[in-house]
Design a protein around this motif. Structure first.
Motif, PDB file in Angstrom:
ATOM      1  N   CYS A 112       0.874  -1.157   0.101  1.00 58.34           N
ATOM      2  CA  CYS A 112       0.068  -0.176  -0.015  1.00 58.34           C
ATOM      3  C   CYS A 112       0.875   1.150  -0.013  1.00 58.34           C
ATOM      4  O   CYS A 112       1.775   1.435   0.553  1.00 58.34           O
ATOM      5  CB  CYS A 112      -0.863  -0.115   1.301  1.00 58.34           C
ATOM      6  N   LYS A 113       0.477   2.312  -0.718  1.00 58.37           N
ATOM      7  CA  LYS A 113       1.310   3.504  -1.013  1.00 58.37           C
ATOM      8  C   LYS A 113       0.460   4.789  -1.213  1.00 58.37           C
ATOM      9  O   LYS A 113      -0.770   4.418  -1.632  1.00 58.37           O
ATOM     10  CB  LYS A 113       2.427   3.283  -1.887  1.00 58.37           C
ATOM     11  N   HIS A 114       0.831   5.653  -1.010  1.00 56.93           N
ATOM     12  CA  HIS A 114       0.053   6.746  -1.245  1.00 56.93           C
ATOM     13  C   HIS A 114       0.257   7.453  -2.747  1.00 56.93           C
ATOM     14  O   HIS A 114       1.425   7.609  -2.979  1.00 56.93           O
ATOM     15  CB  HIS A 114       0.397   8.165  -0.294  1.00 56.93           C
ATOM     16  N   ARG A 115      -0.852   7.871  -3.454  1.00 53.26           N
ATOM     17  CA  ARG A 115      -0.699   8.344  -4.645  1.00 53.26           C
ATOM     18  C   ARG A 115       0.027   9.709  -4.543  1.00 53.26           C
ATOM     19  O   ARG A 115      -0.222  10.524  -3.676  1.00 53.26           O
ATOM     20  CB  ARG A 115      -1.953   8.439  -5.178  1.00 53.26           C
ATOM     21  N   HIS A 116       0.808  10.115  -5.773  1.00 52.62           N
ATOM     22  CA  HIS A 116       1.495  11.263  -5.915  1.00 52.62           C
ATOM     23  C   HIS A 116       0.708  12.372  -5.991  1.00 52.62           C
ATOM     24  O   HIS A 116       0.738  13.541  -5.594  1.00 52.62           O
ATOM     25  CB  HIS A 116       2.502  11.180  -6.822  1.00 52.62           C
ATOM     26  N   ASP A 117      -0.422  12.126  -7.124  1.00 51.85           N
ATOM     27  CA  ASP A 117      -1.529  13.243  -7.199  1.00 51.85           C
ATOM     28  C   ASP A 117      -2.609  13.482  -6.219  1.00 51.85           C
ATOM     29  O   ASP A 117      -2.761  14.762  -6.228  1.00 51.85           O
ATOM     30  CB  ASP A 117      -1.827  12.998  -8.529  1.00 51.85           C
ATOM     31  N   THR A 118      -3.148  12.543  -5.628  1.00 50.51           N
ATOM     32  CA  THR A 118      -4.002  12.865  -4.632  1.00 50.51           C
ATOM     33  C   THR A 118      -3.790  12.612  -3.130  1.00 50.51           C
ATOM     34  O   THR A 118      -4.489  12.747  -2.236  1.00 50.51           O
ATOM     35  CB  THR A 118      -5.365  11.711  -5.095  1.00 50.51           C
ATOM     36  N   GLY A 119      -2.734  11.844  -2.882  1.00 50.07           N
ATOM     37  CA  GLY A 119      -2.450  11.461  -1.552  1.00 50.07           C
ATOM     38  C   GLY A 119      -3.077  10.104  -1.192  1.00 50.07           C
ATOM     39  O   GLY A 119      -2.979   9.747   0.021  1.00 50.07           O
ATOM     40  N   GLU A 120      -4.211   9.813  -2.023  1.00 54.82           N
ATOM     41  CA  GLU A 120      -4.920   8.729  -1.519  1.00 54.82           C
ATOM     42  C   GLU A 120      -4.137   7.261  -1.138  1.00 54.82           C
ATOM     43  O   GLU A 120      -3.164   7.130  -1.944  1.00 54.82           O
ATOM     44  CB  GLU A 120      -6.349   8.186  -2.431  1.00 54.82           C
ATOM     45  N   LEU A 121      -4.367   6.572  -0.145  1.00 56.60           N
ATOM     46  CA  LEU A 121      -3.791   5.142  -0.050  1.00 56.60           C
ATOM     47  C   LEU A 121      -4.125   4.228  -1.303  1.00 56.60           C
ATOM     48  O   LEU A 121      -5.326   4.382  -1.665  1.00 56.60           O
ATOM     49  CB  LEU A 121      -4.081   4.679   1.211  1.00 56.60           C
ATOM     50  N   THR A 122      -3.279   3.521  -1.816  1.00 52.04           N
ATOM     51  CA  THR A 122      -3.783   2.881  -3.149  1.00 52.04           C
ATOM     52  C   THR A 122      -2.744   1.234  -3.271  1.00 52.04           C
ATOM     53  O   THR A 122      -1.811   1.541  -2.488  1.00 52.04           O
ATOM     54  CB  THR A 122      -3.547   3.394  -4.471  1.00 52.04           C
ATOM     55  N   ASP A 123      -3.330   0.447  -3.883  1.00 53.06           N
ATOM     56  CA  ASP A 123      -2.606  -0.755  -3.735  1.00 53.06           C
ATOM     57  C   ASP A 123      -1.554  -0.746  -4.997  1.00 53.06           C
ATOM     58  O   ASP A 123      -1.881   0.078  -6.072  1.00 53.06           O
ATOM     59  CB  ASP A 123      -3.429  -1.919  -4.276  1.00 53.06           C
ATOM     60  N   GLU A 124      -0.415  -1.400  -4.775  1.00 54.60           N
ATOM     61  CA  GLU A 124       0.538  -1.598  -5.897  1.00 54.60           C
ATOM     62  C   GLU A 124       1.080  -2.983  -5.892  1.00 54.60           C
ATOM     63  O   GLU A 124       1.568  -3.423  -4.636  1.00 54.60           O
ATOM     64  CB  GLU A 124       1.740  -0.606  -5.684  1.00 54.60           C
ATOM     65  N   ILE A 125       1.314  -3.452  -6.903  1.00 52.03           N
ATOM     66  CA  ILE A 125       1.796  -4.998  -7.322  1.00 52.03           C
ATOM     67  C   ILE A 125       3.406  -4.800  -6.982  1.00 52.03           C
ATOM     68  O   ILE A 125       3.878  -4.062  -8.106  1.00 52.03           O
ATOM     69  CB  ILE A 125       1.211  -5.545  -8.200  1.00 52.03           C
ATOM     70  N   ARG A 126       3.943  -5.512  -6.347  1.00 50.79           N
ATOM     71  CA  ARG A 126       5.580  -5.363  -6.106  1.00 50.79           C
ATOM     72  C   ARG A 126       6.322  -6.574  -6.541  1.00 50.79           C
ATOM     73  O   ARG A 126       7.374  -6.520  -6.294  1.00 50.79           O
ATOM     74  CB  ARG A 126       6.019  -4.729  -4.817  1.00 50.79           C
TER      75      ARG A 126
END
Length: 136
Positions: A112-126
């Motif tokens: 889980c990480k924060h989006r650069h544009d909105t700051g919302e928490l989002t999923d990312e496949i790593r």
């Protein structure tokens, strides 16, 4: 324009907002794939849609965007590495079409990480691995 004259808001349950999946490993399959242009229009990426197969988040969707055509050589190198990891985990080493990667179980590692544009928490496949790793 689209005719909505037959629509009534009470005919269906209102959509709920999904919270990001908790970080961890999930068994999933690729259900859809396709090339899309980048926002800048100077490249394109392969978008892979994953559906979680098991557990309390069964049915949830995740996306990976692999910058296969990009002015940044580093972005392309990262994308090719991710595609290689997907192919190895699925066992399809020389796909001729992205559809050959569909419907084969795979383990995906999610953060889980924060989006650069909105700051919302989002999923990312790593990360990607063989499905047996997810079952363990």
């Amino acid at each position: 324009m689209t005719d909505l004259s037959r629509y009534h808001g009470r005919q269906a349950t209102a959509a709920t907002r999904y919270e990001p999946l908790p970080a961890g490993q999930y068994a999933a399959v690729i259900t859809n794939s396709g090339m899309k242009p980048t926002k800048s229009g100077r490249g394109s990426y392969l978008e892979l849609t994953f559906r979680v197969l098991e557990g309390p988040h069964k049915g949830r969707l995740l996306w990976a965007r692999l910058n296969l055509h990009n002015p940044s050589a580093q972005a392309v190198e990262i994308a090719l590495g991710e595609l290689s990891a997907v192919c190895r985990a699925i066992g399809v080493m020389r796909p001729r079409d992205s559809s050959e990667l569909h419907d084969i179980p795979i383990s995906v590692t999610v953060i889980c990480k924060h989006r650069h544009d909105t700051g919302e928490l989002t999923d990312e496949i790593r990360g990607y691995g063989k499905w047996e790793a997810a079952a363990a």
